[in-house]
Scaffold this motif. Structure first.
Motif, mmCIF file in Angstrom:
data_model
loop_
_atom_site.group_PDB
_atom_site.id
_atom_site.type_symbol
_atom_site.label_atom_id
_atom_site.label_comp_id
_atom_site.label_asym_id
_atom_site.label_seq_id
_atom_site.Cartn_x
_atom_site.Cartn_y
_atom_site.Cartn_z
ATOM 1 N N UNK A 127 19.469 -6.226 -18.178
ATOM 2 C CA UNK A 127 20.092 -5.721 -19.400
ATOM 3 C C UNK A 127 19.178 -4.720 -20.091
ATOM 4 N N UNK A 128 19.796 -3.743 -20.723
ATOM 5 C CA UNK A 128 19.103 -2.843 -21.638
ATOM 6 C C UNK A 128 20.126 -2.323 -22.617
ATOM 7 N N UNK A 173 20.878 -15.537 0.437
ATOM 8 C CA UNK A 173 22.296 -15.515 0.120
ATOM 9 C C UNK A 173 22.451 -15.191 -1.364
ATOM 10 N N UNK A 174 23.245 -14.154 -1.638
ATOM 11 C CA UNK A 174 23.267 -13.546 -2.962
ATOM 12 C C UNK A 174 24.694 -13.418 -3.483
ATOM 13 N N UNK A 175 24.854 -13.704 -4.774
ATOM 14 C CA UNK A 175 26.075 -13.359 -5.495
ATOM 15 C C UNK A 175 25.716 -12.247 -6.473
ATOM 16 N N UNK A 176 26.377 -11.106 -6.363
ATOM 17 C CA UNK A 176 26.256 -10.033 -7.345
ATOM 18 C C UNK A 176 27.479 -10.110 -8.240
ATOM 19 N N UNK A 177 27.271 -10.191 -9.548
ATOM 20 C CA UNK A 177 28.378 -10.396 -10.481
ATOM 21 C C UNK A 177 28.436 -9.259 -11.486
ATOM 22 N N UNK A 178 29.632 -8.742 -11.701
ATOM 23 C CA UNK A 178 29.858 -7.614 -12.599
ATOM 24 C C UNK A 178 30.481 -8.113 -13.892
ATOM 25 N N UNK A 179 29.663 -8.276 -14.940
ATOM 26 C CA UNK A 179 30.162 -8.707 -16.243
ATOM 27 C C UNK A 179 30.226 -7.542 -17.232
ATOM 28 N N UNK A 180 30.223 -6.342 -16.723
ATOM 29 C CA UNK A 180 30.397 -5.140 -17.539
ATOM 30 C C UNK A 180 31.876 -4.765 -17.513
ATOM 31 N N UNK A 181 32.548 -4.720 -18.678
ATOM 32 C CA UNK A 181 33.965 -4.346 -18.666
ATOM 33 C C UNK A 181 34.239 -2.973 -18.060
ATOM 34 N N UNK A 226 22.722 -12.359 -9.219
ATOM 35 C CA UNK A 226 22.305 -11.192 -9.990
ATOM 36 C C UNK A 226 23.478 -10.704 -10.818
ATOM 37 N N UNK A 227 23.242 -10.455 -12.099
ATOM 38 C CA UNK A 227 24.319 -10.108 -13.017
ATOM 39 C C UNK A 227 24.064 -8.738 -13.641
ATOM 40 N N UNK A 228 25.104 -7.906 -13.620
ATOM 41 C CA UNK A 228 25.054 -6.621 -14.305
ATOM 42 C C UNK A 228 25.911 -6.702 -15.559
ATOM 43 N N UNK A 253 26.968 -13.625 -21.608
ATOM 44 C CA UNK A 253 26.305 -13.429 -20.312
ATOM 45 C C UNK A 253 24.870 -13.919 -20.363
ATOM 46 N N UNK A 254 24.190 -13.676 -21.480
ATOM 47 C CA UNK A 254 22.813 -14.134 -21.614
ATOM 48 C C UNK A 254 22.752 -15.652 -21.798
#
Length: 332
Positions: A9-10, A34-42, A149-151, A163-164
């Motif tokens: 985050x920034x 093994x990775x989950x990439x998650x998009x929490x940016x609208x 990993x979360x964006x 998200x945090x």
């Protein structure tokens, strides 16, 4: 033991945060995790990095369960439970994507209202606040993930607060400029307030309520993005801002003082300094793969191929540092 959830985050946009999440996810998979990439940016920028427009259109036109909003929407509309996510497969069986959706912005009001209602001990408010955590953990369990990993977007709004709350760890991508430093000044105290606020709310949760996120938000460090170099040294235009990052990070994010403040190259909180990869990015976007995976067949000849190999070394070093920090965190 559940997979750690790491959010990048920034408050300042345009520092390369989404690209960093994307490349970290691929490098972790390349190293066997093994990775989950998650998009929490609208705005769904991470999803756009993984998928082309046709794939995204098909995704959004389907039943919706492959997006984070698809999992939350039934709950948002009044159902008592969240719907399990259906992560999207990528070109590597070890890496899956919980895709983003522009519709996620509709959840902002729910999250804004739930935050104060948690102080009144309302069970549904706690379920709203922990919705992201539930979706991410469900996806991680289904995939057998080692890490999530979360964006998120560049804001201090209710979506990023939730998200945090769902996050075990936080990383700050920063650029060596005034705007990123101001972003740290804004985000650091806000993060501390969210952490303390969630701990206060947990004291008031109903005793019958299921397990909730701890909201640890442990700060792992920062990554300097896109600094310019000449003969392996930062150019003068960036040096001033680069030198100010360690001190600002301690003051604003860690809320501590240290004298003397170490330079970035000796700062234990500086996870990496990543160069610009301008010449590689168009090739990577066209090939729909990370820059460090580019081959001559993708148009990476000569200097481009050498730059891709250099990018591989840089991202591998950063990923190794991240894994070491996570191992230290779990052992402490």
């Amino acid at each position: 033991m559940t997979a750690p959830i790491v959010t990048l985050i920034n408050n300042k946009g345009g520092v390369g945060k989404t690209s960093l999440v994307y490349h970290l996810a691929w490098m972790l998979a390349d190293l066997g995790h093994r990775v989950v990439a998650a998009d929490l940016d609208p705005q769904a920028n991470l999803t756009s990095a993984f998928l082309d427009e046709r794939e995204i259109e098909d995704l959004w036109d389907s039943d919706g369960r492959s997006t984070v909003w698809g999992s939350i929407r039934p709950f948002h509309e009044g159902e008592s439970a969240l719907t399990p996510a259906r992560p999207r497969r990528t070109g590597d069986d070890r890496l899956v994507l919980v895709a983003g959706d522009l519709g996620l912005s509709a959840f902002e009001d729910d999250l804004s209202g739930a935050w104060p209602e948690c102080l009144d001990g309302k069970a549904r408010a706690f379920r709203v606040m922990s919705a992201f955590w539930w979706v991410l953990n469900d996806a991680a369990t289904a995939h057998g993930a080692d890490i999530v990993l979360v964006d998120v977007g560049p804001s201090l709004g209710a979506i990023n607060r939730a998200a945090l709350v769902a996050s075990d760890h936080v990383i700050f991508p920063v650029a060596p400029d005034l705007f990123s430093l101001q972003g740290l000044r804004n985000l650091g105290p806000t993060l501390a307030g969210w952490r303390a606020g969630w701990q206060e709310r947990l004291k008031r949760r109903p005793s019958r309520l299921e397990v909730l996120p701890g909201g640890a938000m442990e700060v792992l460090g920062y990554v300097v993005m896109g600094h310019a170099v000449r003969l392996d040294r930062p150019v003068k235009a960036y040096q001033r801002w680069l030198n100010e990052i360690p001190g600002e990070f301690r003051t604003s994010v860690l809320q501590q003082s240290e004298d003397p403040v170490p330079p970035p190259e000796n700062d234990p909180y500086c996870l990496a300094q990543l160069k610009h990869y301008r010449s590689l990015m168009p090739l990577a976007q066209e090939a729909r793969k990370p820059m460090f995976a580019l081959k001559p067949a993708d148009g990476a000849f000569g200097g481009h191929y050498q730059a891709a190999q250099g990018a591989y070394a840089d991202f591998r070093a950063l990923t190794t540092t991240l894994l070491n920090r996570l191992a230290l965190s779990r052992s402490s």
